[in-house]
Design a protein around this motif. Structure first.
Motif, PDB file in Angstrom:
ATOM      1  N   LEU B  23       0.933  -0.842  -0.013  1.00 51.01           N
ATOM      2  CA  LEU B  23       0.124  -0.118   0.158  1.00 51.01           C
ATOM      3  C   LEU B  23       0.869   1.253   0.172  1.00 51.01           C
ATOM      4  O   LEU B  23       0.764   2.095  -0.488  1.00 51.01           O
ATOM      5  N   ASP B  24       2.023   1.538   0.344  1.00 50.26           N
ATOM      6  CA  ASP B  24       2.067   2.612   1.456  1.00 50.26           C
ATOM      7  C   ASP B  24       3.350   2.970  -0.598  1.00 50.26           C
ATOM      8  O   ASP B  24       3.474   3.898  -0.988  1.00 50.26           O
ATOM      9  N   ALA B  25       3.837   1.729  -0.710  1.00 52.65           N
ATOM     10  CA  ALA B  25       4.624   1.522  -2.066  1.00 52.65           C
ATOM     11  C   ALA B  25       3.370   1.949  -3.162  1.00 52.65           C
ATOM     12  O   ALA B  25       4.192   3.007  -4.565  1.00 52.65           O
ATOM     13  N   ALA B  26       2.662   2.088  -3.594  1.00 55.09           N
ATOM     14  CA  ALA B  26       2.105   2.461  -3.936  1.00 55.09           C
ATOM     15  C   ALA B  26       1.876   3.753  -4.112  1.00 55.09           C
ATOM     16  O   ALA B  26       1.168   4.346  -5.269  1.00 55.09           O
ATOM     17  N   ARG B  27       1.040   3.711  -3.263  1.00 55.24           N
ATOM     18  CA  ARG B  27       1.142   5.321  -2.443  1.00 55.24           C
ATOM     19  C   ARG B  27       2.161   6.242  -2.849  1.00 55.24           C
ATOM     20  O   ARG B  27       1.892   7.089  -3.226  1.00 55.24           O
TER      21      ARG B  27
END
Ligand code: FES
Ligand code: FES
Lengths: 158, 192
Positions: B23-27
């Protein structure tokens, strides 16, 4: 008023239970089970003591204590009467058995008699359907006791 | 700090730190994934399943909660595949049925093009996202509230009840986290 506190695990006894598990917080469930076994229920006082000794926040102790059916937060009598309401017992007449017991004791499901002798609970299948409808008092099983049987059986318990 | 790794998100290579969740990577790569129970200051919880993404490996495909799945080299992540969109829609429909009046849930539903729910609408006061409970524990270390009960009876409560007076009067920080909008107003504290 029935006197409840005298029967409770004293805090020393709880301490001893906790020490058996080396005061490990991971032993929370085991500790609660042991207290439940001795007291037949978990008093708020006991839970607070466990929380502070194991260094687990009180809400987390409650979370565990309210999650498992093995724990009771309501005061329980000295003996536990469970009437099976599972499918097999149900079709073989457990509702009538339940009414008989409940009338005899004068309490409804989940309740404890005034003298603190019995608590009445229902469960869904005890795994001995062939005996149905089944009633268990602590560890003893009885197959469809009549009202007269009940009177005799119950009188054996203090 | 460990070396950065590369994964692909929706077909684009993205570089991430292995301590980052998908999630963090995507955001941080500008890919939007809806979330409900996620909060940047709290540990991954994985309660709402709104953040589901699809991981593909050859023919195999798997849905995982991106808020609790750590980035790995070579991961092939899809955030808008048909499978993901279907799952996301289902989660939103359930949430919408549970809390039809929650502004946050309606906004999330709207953003993801969910307008109707096939489930019967009810009025719940809590979706058990645990944001308030976890914030009270992990950020404030006050542990005033907790989950009690199980299954349909599970609820958030003050433990013990008088904790509310003692500690909460000066805090209330958890209330602004509640996605339902009910927790704060329920206690008449919204305007405090
Ligand atoms: S249904 Fe009663 S023992 Fe199985
Ligand atoms: S945000 Fe990932 S499960 Fe709720």
């Amino acid at each position: 008023m029935p006197e409840a506190t005298e029967e409770l695990c004293s805090l020393d006894r709880i301490d001893r239970i906790i020490d058996r598990y080396g005061g490990q917080r991971s032993a929370l469930i085991q500790v609660l089970l042991d207290i439940q076994k001795e007291d037949k229920w978990l008093a708020e006082e006991s839970l607070r003591h466990v929380a502070s000794r194991l260094n687990v926040p009180l809400p987390q102790v409650y979370q565990v204590a309210t999650f498992y059916k093995a724990f009771s937060l309501a005061r329980r009598g000295r003996h536990l009467i469970t009437v099976c309401m599972g499918t097999a017992c149900h079709v073989r007449g457990s509702p009538r058995l339940f009414d008989r017991v409940s009338q005899k004791l004068g309490v409804g499901p989940g309740k404890t008699t005034h003298d603190g002798r019995f608590s009445l609970l229902t469960v869904n299948c005890m795994g001995c359907c062939a005996l149905g409808p089944v009633l268990a008092i602590d560890e003893d099983y009885h197959s469809n006791p009549s009202a007269a049987d009940l009177g005799r059986i119950l009188s054996q318990y203090e | 700090m460990a070396d950065n790794i590369t994964l692909t998100i929706d077909g684009h290579p993205v570089s991430a730190d292995p301590s980052q969740t998908v999630l963090d990577a995507a955001r941080s790569a500008g890919v939007a994934i809806p979330t409900l129970c996620h909060h940047k200051d709290l540990l991954p919880y994985g309660g709402c399943r709104l953040c589901l993404v699809e991981l593909r490996q050859g023919k195999r495909s798997q849905l995982v909660a991106s808020c609790g799945y750590y980035a790995k080299a070579g991961l092939e992540v899809h955030t808008r595949s048909p499978r993901v969109l279907r799952a996301r829609k289902l989660v939103l429909e359930v949430l919408l049925a549970l809390m039809p009046y929650s502004e946050e849930i309606r906004r999330l539903a709207h953003e993801n093009e969910v307008t109707e729910t096939r489930y019967q609408r009810t009025m719940h006061y809590c979706v058990l996202c645990g944001l308030c409970v976890r914030y009270c524990d992990e950020v404030k270390h006050t542990n005033c509230i907790g989950f009690v009960g199980r299954g349909v009876e599970r609820n958030v409560a003050w433990v013990p009840p008088d904790r509310y007076d003692q500690t909460c009067r000066t805090c209330f920080e958890c209330m602004s986290l509640c996605p339902t909008g009910v927790f704060p107003s329920n206690f008449g504290l919204a305007e405090v």
